[in-house]
Design a protein around this motif. Sequence first.
Motif, short mmCIF file in Angstrom:
data_model
loop_
_atom_site.label_atom_id
_atom_site.label_comp_id
_atom_site.label_asym_id
_atom_site.label_seq_id
_atom_site.Cartn_x
_atom_site.Cartn_y
_atom_site.Cartn_z
N PHE A 53 0.82 -1.13 -0.30
CA PHE A 53 -0.20 -0.04 0.46
C PHE A 53 0.81 1.15 0.34
CE2 PHE A 53 -2.37 3.11 1.57
CZ PHE A 53 -3.40 3.20 1.35
N SER A 54 1.90 0.72 0.92
CA SER A 54 3.02 2.37 0.91
C SER A 54 3.60 2.48 -0.80
CB SER A 54 3.97 2.51 1.78
OG SER A 54 4.35 1.47 1.40
N VAL A 55 4.30 1.28 -1.24
CA VAL A 55 4.56 1.48 -2.82
C VAL A 55 3.15 2.26 -3.26
CG1 VAL A 55 5.33 0.00 -4.82
CG2 VAL A 55 6.19 -0.39 -1.87
N TRP A 56 2.08 1.56 -3.13
CA TRP A 56 1.17 2.26 -3.97
C TRP A 56 0.93 3.65 -3.98
CZ3 TRP A 56 -3.05 4.03 -2.39
CH2 TRP A 56 -4.28 4.90 -3.09
N HIS A 57 0.94 4.24 -2.69
CA HIS A 57 1.04 5.50 -2.70
C HIS A 57 2.09 6.57 -3.17
CE1 HIS A 57 0.01 9.45 -0.08
NE2 HIS A 57 1.33 8.93 -0.10
N HIS A 58 3.21 5.94 -3.63
CA HIS A 58 4.23 6.92 -4.12
C HIS A 58 4.24 6.76 -5.43
CE1 HIS A 58 5.85 7.81 0.06
NE2 HIS A 58 7.05 6.12 0.58
N SER A 68 0.49 -4.12 -11.40
CA SER A 68 -0.03 -4.76 -10.19
C SER A 68 1.70 -4.77 -9.52
CB SER A 68 -0.08 -6.37 -10.40
OG SER A 68 0.93 -7.20 -11.06
N ILE A 69 1.13 -4.84 -8.02
CA ILE A 69 2.03 -5.05 -7.10
C ILE A 69 1.72 -6.56 -6.29
CG2 ILE A 69 3.10 -4.31 -5.10
CD1 ILE A 69 1.97 -1.30 -5.60
N THR A 70 2.34 -7.20 -6.74
CA THR A 70 2.47 -9.20 -5.64
C THR A 70 3.94 -9.01 -4.81
OG1 THR A 70 1.66 -9.43 -7.44
CG2 THR A 70 2.15 -10.83 -6.81
N PRO A 71 3.42 -9.41 -3.66
CA PRO A 71 4.49 -10.51 -2.83
C PRO A 71 4.78 -11.28 -3.35
CG PRO A 71 1.73 -9.98 -1.70
CD PRO A 71 2.31 -9.54 -2.66
N GLU A 72 6.46 -12.11 -3.18
CA GLU A 72 6.45 -13.18 -3.56
C GLU A 72 7.95 -13.72 -3.07
OE1 GLU A 72 8.30 -14.87 -7.30
OE2 GLU A 72 6.42 -13.91 -7.70
N ASP A 73 7.88 -14.40 -1.98
CA ASP A 73 9.21 -14.69 -1.29
C ASP A 73 9.40 -13.80 -0.34
OD1 ASP A 73 8.95 -17.94 -2.05
OD2 ASP A 73 9.79 -17.11 -3.92
N ASP A 74 10.59 -13.27 -0.58
CA ASP A 74 11.00 -11.30 0.26
C ASP A 74 10.80 -11.16 -0.79
OD1 ASP A 74 11.21 -13.94 3.26
OD2 ASP A 74 13.42 -14.63 2.64
N VAL A 75 10.29 -10.64 -1.82
CA VAL A 75 10.36 -9.26 -2.50
C VAL A 75 8.94 -8.48 -3.02
CG1 VAL A 75 11.51 -8.93 -5.21
CG2 VAL A 75 12.47 -11.37 -4.38
N LEU A 76 9.28 -7.75 -3.47
CA LEU A 76 7.77 -7.29 -3.70
C LEU A 76 7.25 -6.82 -5.49
CD1 LEU A 76 4.84 -6.86 -3.12
CD2 LEU A 76 6.07 -3.81 -2.90
N LEU A 77 7.63 -7.93 -5.98
CA LEU A 77 7.55 -7.37 -7.86
C LEU A 77 6.40 -6.97 -8.31
CD1 LEU A 77 7.82 -10.60 -8.60
CD2 LEU A 77 8.93 -9.63 -8.29
N ILE A 78 6.53 -5.54 -8.95
CA ILE A 78 5.65 -4.60 -9.42
C ILE A 78 5.95 -4.46 -10.81
CG2 ILE A 78 4.75 -1.97 -9.23
CD1 ILE A 78 6.81 -0.94 -6.63
N LYS A 79 4.73 -5.01 -11.56
CA LYS A 79 4.64 -4.88 -13.30
C LYS A 79 4.44 -3.73 -13.31
CE LYS A 79 4.85 -9.73 -14.16
NZ LYS A 79 5.74 -9.74 -14.25
N PHE A 80 4.97 -2.77 -14.39
CA PHE A 80 4.80 -2.52 -15.72
C PHE A 80 3.95 -2.09 -16.89
CE2 PHE A 80 7.35 -0.64 -12.35
CZ PHE A 80 6.37 -0.44 -11.21
N LEU A 93 10.51 5.62 -5.80
CA LEU A 93 10.85 4.87 -4.90
C LEU A 93 11.91 4.86 -4.42
CD1 LEU A 93 9.54 1.41 -6.38
CD2 LEU A 93 8.32 3.50 -4.38
N ASP A 94 13.28 4.82 -5.21
CA ASP A 94 15.39 4.86 -4.79
C ASP A 94 14.85 6.00 -3.33
OD1 ASP A 94 16.34 3.16 -5.84
OD2 ASP A 94 16.84 3.70 -7.94
N ARG A 95 13.86 7.10 -3.79
CA ARG A 95 13.68 8.60 -3.42
C ARG A 95 13.14 8.81 -2.26
NH1 ARG A 95 12.64 11.44 -7.77
NH2 ARG A 95 10.30 11.52 -6.95
N SER A 96 12.23 8.11 -1.76
CA SER A 96 10.88 7.86 -1.00
C SER A 96 10.86 6.44 -0.03
CB SER A 96 9.37 7.99 -2.02
OG SER A 96 9.39 6.47 -2.47
N LEU A 97 11.55 5.27 0.00
CA LEU A 97 11.35 4.56 0.37
C LEU A 97 12.66 4.56 0.97
CD1 LEU A 97 10.92 1.17 -1.74
CD2 LEU A 97 9.52 2.25 -0.32
#
Length: 127
Positions: A53-58, A68-80, A93-97
């Motif tokens: 949700f925070s990634v979506w917000h940024h 889509s934003i999908t958690p998979e194992d220890d990774v969060l995958l975002i498709k464009f 995300l480099d700036r905001s996370l």
Amino acid sequence: MEITPRSLRRLSFALIALMILSAIVLVWTAVQHQESTLSIRPVSQGASVPDGFSVWHHLDANGIRFKSITPEDDVLLIKFDSSAQSAAAKEVLDRSLPQGYIVALQNDESQTALWLTRLRDTSHRFG
């Protein structure tokens, strides 16, 4: 009207040319539509991935659309839809996370693009 061998040959060539043109258009369309994926993972093992949700917000706050934003194992995958969108998202995300996350672009190739690459790489071996 009489059908001659010559007119039959012309019709055959026209049909073959139409099929080849259709195949080229289909391959071109498939190659042009290449998805892109961004992965976010924690630097240290055992740490959690950021909240989707925070990634979506940024991304939304910066006008970046994603599929889509999908958690998979220890990774969060975002498709464009495109690599331009994922590159823009990486900058945001480099700036905001907070520190402690690795934001990386992944190469996604469609099956068609993968086969075309294989054909291009092996074509010099024939003959």
